[in-house]
Design an enzyme around this catalytic site. Sequence first.
Site, PDB file in Angstrom:
ATOM      1  N   GLU A  77       0.874  -1.230  -0.077  1.00 18.70           N
ATOM      2  CA  GLU A  77      -0.102  -0.005  -0.144  1.00 18.70           C
ATOM      3  C   GLU A  77       0.737   1.094   0.024  1.00 18.70           C
ATOM      4  O   GLU A  77       0.840   2.182   0.841  1.00 18.70           O
ATOM      5  CB  GLU A  77      -1.055   0.147   1.336  1.00 18.70           C
ATOM      6  CG  GLU A  77      -1.798  -1.074   1.068  1.00 18.70           C
ATOM      7  CD  GLU A  77      -3.064  -0.775   2.275  1.00 18.70           C
ATOM      8  OE1 GLU A  77      -2.982   0.093   3.061  1.00 18.70           O
ATOM      9  OE2 GLU A  77      -3.932  -1.515   2.149  1.00 18.70           O
ATOM     10  N   GLU A 119      -6.114  -8.029   0.978  1.00 14.38           N
ATOM     11  CA  GLU A 119      -6.553  -7.653   2.501  1.00 14.38           C
ATOM     12  C   GLU A 119      -8.234  -7.301   2.007  1.00 14.38           C
ATOM     13  O   GLU A 119      -8.531  -6.875   0.992  1.00 14.38           O
ATOM     14  CB  GLU A 119      -5.996  -6.611   2.923  1.00 14.38           C
ATOM     15  CG  GLU A 119      -4.741  -6.749   3.312  1.00 14.38           C
ATOM     16  CD  GLU A 119      -3.992  -5.517   4.062  1.00 14.38           C
ATOM     17  OE1 GLU A 119      -4.805  -4.845   4.857  1.00 14.38           O
ATOM     18  OE2 GLU A 119      -2.842  -5.535   4.150  1.00 14.38           O
TER      19      GLU A 119
HETATM   20  C1  BG6 Z   1      -4.431  -1.824   5.518  1.00 15.26           C
HETATM   21  C2  BG6 Z   1      -3.087  -2.232   5.861  1.00 15.26           C
HETATM   22  O1  BG6 Z   1      -4.280  -0.543   5.119  1.00 15.26           O
HETATM   23  O2  BG6 Z   1      -5.539  -1.966   6.415  1.00 15.26           O
HETATM   24  C3  BG6 Z   1      -3.003  -2.709   7.298  1.00 15.26           C
HETATM   25  O3  BG6 Z   1      -2.142  -2.925   5.214  1.00 15.26           O
HETATM   26  C4  BG6 Z   1      -4.021  -2.449   8.035  1.00 15.26           C
HETATM   27  O4  BG6 Z   1      -1.764  -2.795   7.930  1.00 15.26           O
HETATM   28  C5  BG6 Z   1      -5.483  -2.216   7.593  1.00 15.26           C
HETATM   29  O5  BG6 Z   1      -4.197  -2.870   9.583  1.00 15.26           O
HETATM   30  C6  BG6 Z   1      -6.518  -2.174   8.499  1.00 15.26           C
HETATM   31  O6  BG6 Z   1      -6.228  -0.534   8.791  1.00 15.26           O
HETATM   32  P1  BG6 Z   1      -6.260  -0.241  10.419  1.00 15.26           P
HETATM   33  O7  BG6 Z   1      -5.894   0.850  10.250  1.00 15.26           O
HETATM   34  O8  BG6 Z   1      -7.881  -0.441  10.676  1.00 15.26           O
HETATM   35  O9  BG6 Z   1      -5.645  -1.242  11.127  1.00 15.26           O
END
Ligand code: BG6
Length: 474
Positions: A166, A376
């Site tokens: 990202e 993800e």
């Molecule tokens: C993504 C990242 O942006 O979102 C992760 O790659 C991150 O590392 C995930 O944890 C969720 O975001 P957050 O801020 O809710 O942890």
Amino acid sequence: MTECTFPEGFLWGSATASYQVEGAYAEDGKGENMWDRFTHANKKRLNGINGDIASDHYHRYQEDVKLMAEMGHNSYRFSISWNRILPEGTGRVNKKGIDFYNNLIRELRDYNIEPNVTLYHWDLPQSLQDIGGWENRDTVDAFLEYVKVCFREFGDRVKLWVTINEPTYFIYSGYLRGNYPPEAKDFRRAAKVLHHVMLANASAVKLYRETGMDGKIGIVHSFEPVYVLEETEDNLQAAEIADEIFNYTILDPALKGKYPEKIITLLQSNMDTSFIKYGDLKIMRENPVDFLGINYYTRNIVQAYSGNETELVANNSGERKKGASSKIRVKNLFEVIENPNGVYTRWDMEIFPDGLYEGLLRLKERYGDIPMYVTENGVGLVEEIVDGIIDDQERIDYLEQHILAMKKAIDVGVDLRGYYPWSTMDLYSWINGYKKRYGFIFVDYENNYRRIPKQSYYWYKKVAQSNGKYLLNK
Ligand code: BG6
């Protein structure tokens, strides 16, 4: 109801990242990274929360891999901590760091779980941040030195590599919104960092190909497809530039070896762009990634800029509409608005599975038949154990809708090869701390970090083991 099976060999896994799960922040020779420094220096602001222990995965990786295997995983996405391998960022290699990842990979392969390894998930060595981090072009060389060690040590068993996780999101948060280290709010610095990161990506792809290894190497992008609510000319123009900033400033260089025209014009009229050196774009052009990793959580609805200064605010409270609320307004360009009929999480993320389907189609249209993985996807929830059970039906519903969106995209020809919901277990959620949980496996932070599979764990097991067919009987 349509039959829901996925292509043969489809990868069903989940994802984590080193700083967010490993803990053992100063153990076995690991050096300090920028998140260690940032969380330790900001104790008050972050309520003393940090990744020092995180999910204690460093000590419990065997138990964790066993749980993944029992959940039906045939793949697992994780990242390597640069500082465990090279404690000073460059130079000396730390054997114990190599041992840890060798052990983890061996454990995974014993259960036939394909490792999908990210080389950089934001935990830059502090020694490099001290000399300017990604603003300093030397960090690109340092990155290559580090990835070379990883390819050499793990490349015989790792066949799926991700260069960088990202770029948009960590640059946006660290250099524009200013709530991640190094807490800057300066678009000129952001632009320089972006170019160096994209150069590092292409150079790592080049290096990997030069090793002659037979795996694939890609990049992971935080994909937020852009929409408008009202199709006026002004809104559509605003959406076009927003889409380029959020998405194509990363994906175009990674796949086509060039930045979008409008972005180049925007930069050239606002700053000295001599940091883009002769030959950089050639490296990018000649070394496109083999695949795209798509992280999809939500979309962005955009409208024309309506006045006032730039404002970029995150909702890190998890209290929707109370206290801090997210805001994105970019002076003279666009602003992000909410869908009045949308369903939102406590952290202001619209739940919009169609955006994944339509987004994948847009990518196919722009880049052709590029292989893709959803690297993800998930929902953060505040959860607790009730009568020994963690009932996360909300997560099941969320993931199910997104799996069906992926299937719809596959049915119209998108080359989608795997799915990695975020996250395997509960973990450290950057500045949201630990109360925002994403895992299939509950981590009981109060009770010696014991692991408890949530309801979604048992549900995902059925989905993965049946290659998606289980959803047919719903
Ligand atoms: C993504 C990242 O942006 O979102 C992760 O790659 C991150 O590392 C995930 O944890 C969720 O975001 P957050 O801020 O809710 O942890």
